[in-house]
Motif scaffolding. Sequence first.
Motif, short mmCIF file in Angstrom:
data_model
loop_
_atom_site.label_atom_id
_atom_site.label_comp_id
_atom_site.label_asym_id
_atom_site.label_seq_id
_atom_site.Cartn_x
_atom_site.Cartn_y
_atom_site.Cartn_z
N PRO A 87 3.71 19.83 3.17
CA PRO A 87 3.54 18.48 3.75
C PRO A 87 2.35 18.42 4.70
N LYS A 88 2.14 19.47 5.47
CA LYS A 88 1.02 19.49 6.40
C LYS A 88 -0.32 19.38 5.64
N ARG A 89 -0.45 20.14 4.57
CA ARG A 89 -1.68 20.08 3.78
C ARG A 89 -1.85 18.70 3.14
N GLN A 90 -0.76 18.14 2.62
CA GLN A 90 -0.82 16.81 2.00
C GLN A 90 -1.28 15.77 3.02
N ASN A 91 -0.74 15.83 4.22
CA ASN A 91 -1.15 14.88 5.25
C ASN A 91 -2.63 15.04 5.61
N GLN A 92 -3.12 16.29 5.63
CA GLN A 92 -4.53 16.51 5.92
C GLN A 92 -5.40 15.95 4.80
N LEU A 93 -4.98 16.14 3.55
CA LEU A 93 -5.72 15.57 2.43
C LEU A 93 -5.77 14.04 2.52
N LEU A 94 -4.69 13.43 2.95
CA LEU A 94 -4.66 11.98 3.12
C LEU A 94 -5.61 11.55 4.24
N ARG A 95 -5.59 12.25 5.37
CA ARG A 95 -6.52 11.92 6.47
C ARG A 95 -7.97 12.05 5.99
N ASP A 96 -8.25 13.11 5.24
CA ASP A 96 -9.61 13.30 4.70
C ASP A 96 -9.99 12.16 3.76
N ALA A 97 -9.05 11.70 2.93
CA ALA A 97 -9.33 10.61 2.00
C ALA A 97 -9.57 9.29 2.74
N VAL A 98 -8.82 9.05 3.80
CA VAL A 98 -9.05 7.84 4.61
C VAL A 98 -10.45 7.87 5.19
N ALA A 99 -10.85 9.03 5.71
CA ALA A 99 -12.21 9.16 6.26
C ALA A 99 -13.26 8.96 5.16
N GLN A 100 -13.01 9.50 3.98
CA GLN A 100 -13.96 9.39 2.88
C GLN A 100 -14.06 7.97 2.32
N TYR A 101 -12.91 7.32 2.12
CA TYR A 101 -12.89 6.01 1.46
C TYR A 101 -12.89 4.83 2.42
N GLY A 102 -12.68 5.08 3.72
CA GLY A 102 -12.81 4.03 4.71
C GLY A 102 -11.56 3.25 5.04
N SER A 103 -10.47 3.44 4.28
CA SER A 103 -9.23 2.72 4.59
C SER A 103 -8.05 3.45 3.96
N LYS A 104 -6.87 3.19 4.53
CA LYS A 104 -5.65 3.76 3.96
C LYS A 104 -5.39 3.19 2.57
N GLU A 105 -5.70 1.92 2.38
CA GLU A 105 -5.46 1.27 1.10
C GLU A 105 -6.30 1.90 -0.01
N GLU A 106 -7.57 2.14 0.25
CA GLU A 106 -8.44 2.75 -0.77
C GLU A 106 -8.07 4.22 -0.97
N ALA A 107 -7.76 4.93 0.10
CA ALA A 107 -7.36 6.34 -0.01
C ALA A 107 -6.09 6.48 -0.85
N ALA A 108 -5.19 5.50 -0.79
CA ALA A 108 -3.93 5.55 -1.53
C ALA A 108 -4.15 5.54 -3.04
N ARG A 109 -5.33 5.14 -3.49
CA ARG A 109 -5.64 5.20 -4.93
C ARG A 109 -5.82 6.64 -5.39
N TRP A 110 -5.96 7.56 -4.44
CA TRP A 110 -6.27 8.96 -4.78
C TRP A 110 -5.30 9.97 -4.19
N VAL A 111 -4.73 9.67 -3.03
CA VAL A 111 -3.90 10.64 -2.31
C VAL A 111 -2.65 9.94 -1.77
N ALA A 112 -1.49 10.52 -2.05
CA ALA A 112 -0.22 9.96 -1.57
C ALA A 112 0.14 10.57 -0.21
N THR A 113 1.10 9.93 0.43
CA THR A 113 1.65 10.50 1.67
C THR A 113 2.48 11.73 1.31
N ALA A 114 2.72 12.57 2.29
CA ALA A 114 3.55 13.76 2.05
C ALA A 114 4.95 13.36 1.59
N LYS A 115 5.45 12.25 2.07
CA LYS A 115 6.79 11.79 1.69
C LYS A 115 6.86 11.36 0.22
N ARG A 116 5.76 10.91 -0.34
CA ARG A 116 5.75 10.38 -1.72
C ARG A 116 5.07 11.31 -2.73
#
Length: 180
Positions: A87-116
């Motif tokens: 879960p820790k790694r998944q959350n880091q990948l999500l934070r990285d995707a938000v930084a890369q894509y500029g928003s949580k919504e766009e990052a969600a097209r590529w990386v899910a939350t650790a819970k999902r």
Amino acid sequence: MPRNRILHLLVVALTALVPAACADRAPMAATSVDPRWADGALPEDATVFDDEYPGVANLDPALLRALREAATDAGIAFYVNSGWRSPKRQNQLLRDAVAQYGSKEEAARWVATAKRSRHVVGDAVDLGPPDATSWLAEHGAGYGLCQIYRNEPWHYELRAADHGCPAMYADPTHDPRMHQ
């Protein structure tokens, strides 16, 4: 007997020896592996046969058996770019995707939350190289292996039924499992 057939039979026999109890096992203890790989990170050359890495060893046993059988039959190395993730790694990948894509919504097209994420529970794998994923696109359903997202040709899960793979989602934001 052809060499590929012998290798196939050997892989099937060896993977059949995995006890059924493994399906309920806890993830591989982080202390038993190199700390670089404990959270599910993998070296570039990790294949579906590399159990020394938690990112491979903690995949669902049925998924791993199907991947190994398909790789053997294909005669192609199936490299695991990402398998099980903590879960820790998944959350880091999500934070990285938000930084890369500029928003949580766009990052969600590529990386899910650790819970999902299906990676966190060991039910998903990201594979390469392209010849392996091309082979799976054509033959994967026969092993139960399905590409789930149209925008991720590397992402496979064990999902096929008697009638083949389910229709692909455009991306993870269209997958109802990501909204439960």
